[in-house]
Design a protein around this motif. Structure first.
Motif, PDB file in Angstrom:
ATOM      1  N   ASP A  74      27.642  30.637  21.290  1.00  0.00           N
ATOM      2  CA  ASP A  74      27.567  31.891  20.552  1.00  0.00           C
ATOM      3  C   ASP A  74      28.894  32.203  19.866  1.00  0.00           C
ATOM      4  O   ASP A  74      29.088  33.308  19.350  1.00  0.00           O
ATOM      5  CB  ASP A  74      27.210  33.053  21.497  1.00  0.00           C
ATOM      6  N   GLY A  75      29.810  31.239  19.902  1.00  0.00           N
ATOM      7  CA  GLY A  75      31.097  31.450  19.249  1.00  0.00           C
ATOM      8  C   GLY A  75      32.004  32.412  19.993  1.00  0.00           C
ATOM      9  O   GLY A  75      32.905  33.005  19.411  1.00  0.00           O
ATOM     10  N   ILE A  76      31.753  32.601  21.301  1.00  0.00           N
ATOM     11  CA  ILE A  76      32.601  33.504  22.083  1.00  0.00           C
ATOM     12  C   ILE A  76      33.648  32.691  22.828  1.00  0.00           C
ATOM     13  O   ILE A  76      33.337  31.987  23.800  1.00  0.00           O
ATOM     14  CB  ILE A  76      31.769  34.354  23.054  1.00  0.00           C
ATOM     15  N   GLY A  77      34.885  32.765  22.351  1.00  0.00           N
ATOM     16  CA  GLY A  77      35.980  32.012  22.942  1.00  0.00           C
ATOM     17  C   GLY A  77      36.904  32.885  23.761  1.00  0.00           C
ATOM     18  O   GLY A  77      36.646  34.086  23.931  1.00  0.00           O
ATOM     19  N   PRO A  78      37.980  32.295  24.297  1.00  0.00           N
ATOM     20  CA  PRO A  78      38.913  33.012  25.181  1.00  0.00           C
ATOM     21  C   PRO A  78      39.449  34.320  24.590  1.00  0.00           C
ATOM     22  O   PRO A  78      39.563  35.317  25.300  1.00  0.00           O
ATOM     23  CB  PRO A  78      40.045  31.986  25.369  1.00  0.00           C
ATOM     24  N   GLU A  79      39.771  34.333  23.288  1.00  0.00           N
ATOM     25  CA  GLU A  79      40.326  35.548  22.686  1.00  0.00           C
ATOM     26  C   GLU A  79      39.321  36.701  22.740  1.00  0.00           C
ATOM     27  O   GLU A  79      39.701  37.866  22.869  1.00  0.00           O
ATOM     28  CB  GLU A  79      40.719  35.316  21.214  1.00  0.00           C
ATOM     29  N   ASP A  80      38.027  36.351  22.613  1.00  0.00           N
ATOM     30  CA  ASP A  80      36.997  37.394  22.554  1.00  0.00           C
ATOM     31  C   ASP A  80      36.790  38.097  23.884  1.00  0.00           C
ATOM     32  O   ASP A  80      36.207  39.176  23.942  1.00  0.00           O
ATOM     33  CB  ASP A  80      35.666  36.778  22.089  1.00  0.00           C
ATOM     34  N   ILE A  81      37.220  37.472  24.978  1.00  0.00           N
ATOM     35  CA  ILE A  81      37.025  38.113  26.277  1.00  0.00           C
ATOM     36  C   ILE A  81      38.381  38.488  26.902  1.00  0.00           C
ATOM     37  O   ILE A  81      38.486  38.659  28.113  1.00  0.00           O
ATOM     38  CB  ILE A  81      36.180  37.239  27.235  1.00  0.00           C
ATOM     39  N   GLY A  82      39.391  38.614  26.041  1.00  0.00           N
ATOM     40  CA  GLY A  82      40.665  39.174  26.506  1.00  0.00           C
ATOM     41  C   GLY A  82      41.536  38.260  27.336  1.00  0.00           C
ATOM     42  O   GLY A  82      42.396  38.734  28.095  1.00  0.00           O
ATOM     43  N   ILE A  83      41.329  36.937  27.238  1.00  0.00           N
ATOM     44  CA  ILE A  83      42.122  36.011  28.049  1.00  0.00           C
ATOM     45  C   ILE A  83      43.638  36.141  27.780  1.00  0.00           C
ATOM     46  O   ILE A  83      44.429  36.141  28.740  1.00  0.00           O
ATOM     47  CB  ILE A  83      41.644  34.552  27.852  1.00  0.00           C
ATOM     48  N   PRO A  84      44.061  36.271  26.511  1.00  0.00           N
ATOM     49  CA  PRO A  84      45.512  36.439  26.291  1.00  0.00           C
ATOM     50  C   PRO A  84      46.088  37.633  27.049  1.00  0.00           C
ATOM     51  O   PRO A  84      47.167  37.555  27.632  1.00  0.00           O
ATOM     52  CB  PRO A  84      45.608  36.633  24.772  1.00  0.00           C
ATOM     53  N   ARG A  85      45.335  38.752  27.073  1.00  0.00           N
ATOM     54  CA  ARG A  85      45.799  39.923  27.820  1.00  0.00           C
ATOM     55  C   ARG A  85      45.851  39.644  29.305  1.00  0.00           C
ATOM     56  O   ARG A  85      46.750  40.100  30.017  1.00  0.00           O
ATOM     57  CB  ARG A  85      44.878  41.118  27.554  1.00  0.00           C
ATOM     58  N   LEU A  86      44.851  38.900  29.787  1.00  0.00           N
ATOM     59  CA  LEU A  86      44.830  38.552  31.208  1.00  0.00           C
ATOM     60  C   LEU A  86      46.042  37.683  31.556  1.00  0.00           C
ATOM     61  O   LEU A  86      46.705  37.892  32.584  1.00  0.00           O
ATOM     62  CB  LEU A  86      43.528  37.806  31.544  1.00  0.00           C
ATOM     63  N   GLU A  87      46.352  36.725  30.677  1.00  0.00           N
ATOM     64  CA  GLU A  87      47.502  35.851  30.937  1.00  0.00           C
ATOM     65  C   GLU A  87      48.802  36.657  30.973  1.00  0.00           C
ATOM     66  O   GLU A  87      49.655  36.447  31.840  1.00  0.00           O
ATOM     67  CB  GLU A  87      47.582  34.762  29.857  1.00  0.00           C
ATOM     68  N   ALA A  88      48.926  37.592  30.035  1.00  0.00           N
ATOM     69  CA  ALA A  88      50.123  38.443  30.022  1.00  0.00           C
ATOM     70  C   ALA A  88      50.230  39.235  31.321  1.00  0.00           C
ATOM     71  O   ALA A  88      51.313  39.385  31.900  1.00  0.00           O
ATOM     72  CB  ALA A  88      50.069  39.388  28.821  1.00  0.00           C
ATOM     73  N   LEU A  89      49.089  39.716  31.787  1.00  0.00           N
ATOM     74  CA  LEU A  89      49.039  40.490  33.025  1.00  0.00           C
ATOM     75  C   LEU A  89      49.495  39.631  34.207  1.00  0.00           C
ATOM     76  O   LEU A  89      50.289  40.074  35.048  1.00  0.00           O
ATOM     77  CB  LEU A  89      47.606  40.991  33.247  1.00  0.00           C
ATOM     78  N   LEU A  90      49.001  38.390  34.251  1.00  0.00           N
ATOM     79  CA  LEU A  90      49.390  37.480  35.335  1.00  0.00           C
ATOM     80  C   LEU A  90      50.883  37.165  35.254  1.00  0.00           C
ATOM     81  O   LEU A  90      51.563  37.060  36.278  1.00  0.00           O
ATOM     82  CB  LEU A  90      48.576  36.179  35.264  1.00  0.00           C
ATOM     83  N   ASP A  91      51.386  37.047  34.021  1.00  0.00           N
ATOM     84  CA  ASP A  91      52.798  36.701  33.842  1.00  0.00           C
ATOM     85  C   ASP A  91      53.745  37.838  34.231  1.00  0.00           C
ATOM     86  O   ASP A  91      54.924  37.615  34.445  1.00  0.00           O
ATOM     87  CB  ASP A  91      53.050  36.272  32.390  1.00  0.00           C
ATOM     88  N   GLU A  92      53.205  39.049  34.309  1.00  0.00           N
ATOM     89  CA  GLU A  92      54.033  40.182  34.748  1.00  0.00           C
ATOM     90  C   GLU A  92      54.468  40.009  36.205  1.00  0.00           C
ATOM     91  O   GLU A  92      55.410  40.659  36.654  1.00  0.00           O
ATOM     92  CB  GLU A  92      53.245  41.499  34.653  1.00  0.00           C
ATOM     93  N   GLY A  93      53.728  39.167  36.960  1.00  0.00           N
ATOM     94  CA  GLY A  93      54.038  38.957  38.374  1.00  0.00           C
ATOM     95  C   GLY A  93      53.375  40.003  39.243  1.00  0.00           C
ATOM     96  O   GLY A  93      52.848  41.004  38.743  1.00  0.00           O
ATOM     97  N   GLY A  94      53.384  39.767  40.554  1.00  0.00           N
ATOM     98  CA  GLY A  94      52.807  40.743  41.477  1.00  0.00           C
ATOM     99  C   GLY A  94      51.435  40.344  41.979  1.00  0.00           C
ATOM    100  O   GLY A  94      51.051  40.658  43.102  1.00  0.00           O
ATOM    101  N   VAL A  95      50.665  39.611  41.155  1.00  0.00           N
ATOM    102  CA  VAL A  95      49.321  39.188  41.582  1.00  0.00           C
ATOM    103  C   VAL A  95      49.441  37.915  42.409  1.00  0.00           C
ATOM    104  O   VAL A  95      50.020  36.925  41.971  1.00  0.00           O
ATOM    105  CB  VAL A  95      48.407  38.936  40.366  1.00  0.00           C
ATOM    106  N   LYS A  96      48.888  37.958  43.639  1.00  0.00           N
ATOM    107  CA  LYS A  96      48.965  36.797  44.514  1.00  0.00           C
ATOM    108  C   LYS A  96      47.652  36.055  44.626  1.00  0.00           C
ATOM    109  O   LYS A  96      47.599  34.895  45.013  1.00  0.00           O
ATOM    110  CB  LYS A  96      49.421  37.229  45.916  1.00  0.00           C
ATOM    111  N   GLU A  97      46.557  36.790  44.338  1.00  0.00           N
ATOM    112  CA  GLU A  97      45.237  36.140  44.394  1.00  0.00           C
ATOM    113  C   GLU A  97      44.347  36.703  43.311  1.00  0.00           C
ATOM    114  O   GLU A  97      44.269  37.924  43.142  1.00  0.00           O
ATOM    115  CB  GLU A  97      44.578  36.360  45.753  1.00  0.00           C
ATOM    116  N   VAL A  98      43.706  35.799  42.573  1.00  0.00           N
ATOM    117  CA  VAL A  98      42.740  36.217  41.568  1.00  0.00           C
ATOM    118  C   VAL A  98      41.346  35.884  42.091  1.00  0.00           C
ATOM    119  O   VAL A  98      41.041  34.721  42.368  1.00  0.00           O
ATOM    120  CB  VAL A  98      42.996  35.517  40.211  1.00  0.00           C
TER     121      VAL A  98
END
Ligand SMILES: [Zn+2]
Ligand SMILES: [Zn+2]
Lengths: 198, 198
Positions: free
Chosen positions: B115-139
């Protein structure tokens, strides 16, 4: 989600729609907010405008934006025929069958003594006044072929015959227990053509 | 009924609701105009207010009326746990299971190459930025147990492990092909408790 009162209020409000439970209301609210905010705005506007503009025709009781609806004010309609239906949807279904060219009277319900719905609740006094105006030569009883629809047709049939007006009942085609709204055109056309004295 | 544009407009507008076809739209419109004009006004108002007030939490992407939602700003939540869900309804279902007390990230969809729905369409870049902030130990990967949900979980699992963060997948209880939204609390509680490394 207790922190989103506007969303909660929307879910609650959507449950006033017929056939919409909590799960559907939530799905609708999420869909509109996630993917179709323009749709949400349009529905809101359409609701406000309909509530403001749509009134009842003073003659046939159907929905209308003018005091007298298009059907009642049409010179091409046969005013000697009056078809009695339970609801505006039934009127639409029958009219789309293309077989009938008379006028209508919409009861907005049916007699249902168990639910406390009597003749006054379905506009019978107004119907009687309409018949007493003269001009109607045949009343087509097109209430649903359910127990309550039959009882309503029987009741109105009596009032019609008391005034020496012919009363007919739609007949062939609509299955026992069937609802007009969900009956196809051809069947409705046959039911109208095959109407008989009630 | 061509003489009632406001009614026609309302029927058309109601068809923007998910799962509502022409017949349902008509039934809803008639119901509101016939029996519940107050309900119609209330729905219109609730829609307008929700569209105006409901935004997305800048951290988890869930619906919110403030920039940071109640869950994200709660001091009682365990910020080392981040649960990934496809939709706000899934978040509600999981949170009501009572087993999970961490934070969430709402994808608002799932990967769907067809359906042409890729990582950008579901907010993956934002999720990666969130993970890179640190603090998350388990997803906790709590996308649906469907083919697309599994692929999405797999894709995100890779990104998570690349950052030396533990990735777990909800497991027991949710049937294959099942949707979280329609799964009961007990099953969801079991699925959360039984989560394993992804
Ligand atoms: Zn009329
Ligand atoms: Zn949030």
């Amino acid at each position: 989600m207790s922190d989103i009162p506007a969303l909660e209020a929307l879910k609650q409000a959507l449950r006033r729609l017929p056939g919409v439970g909590p799960k559907s209301a939530q799905r609708m609210a999420f869909h509109l907010l996630e993917r179709d905010r323009e749709g949400a705005r349009r529905i809101a506007q359409a609701l406000s405008e309909a509530v403001e503009r749509v009134i009842r025709c003073r003659r046939c009781n159907n929905f209308s934006e003018s005091e007298l609806c298009d059907i009642c004010s049409s010179p091409r309609r046969d005013g000697s025929l009056l078809c009695i239906v339970e609801s505006p949807s039934d009127l639409i279904s029958l009219d789309q069958s293309g077989v009938y060219n008379g006028l209508y009277f919409v009861l907005m319900g049916r007699l249902s003594p168990l639910d406390g719905i009597g003749p006054e609740d379905i506009g019978i006094p107004r119907l009687e006044a309409l018949l007493d105006e003269g001009g109607v030569k045949e009343v087509v009883l097109a209430t649903n072929l359910t127990v309550e629809g039959e009882a309503t047709a029987h009741y109105i049939g009596e009032l019609v015959r008391q005034r020496n007006i012919k009363a007919t009942r739609i007949a062939y085609g609509v299955p026992i227990g069937g609802e007009l709204e969900y009956t196809d055109r051809m069947t409705l056309a046959r039911a109208l053509s095959g109407r008989r004295e009630a």
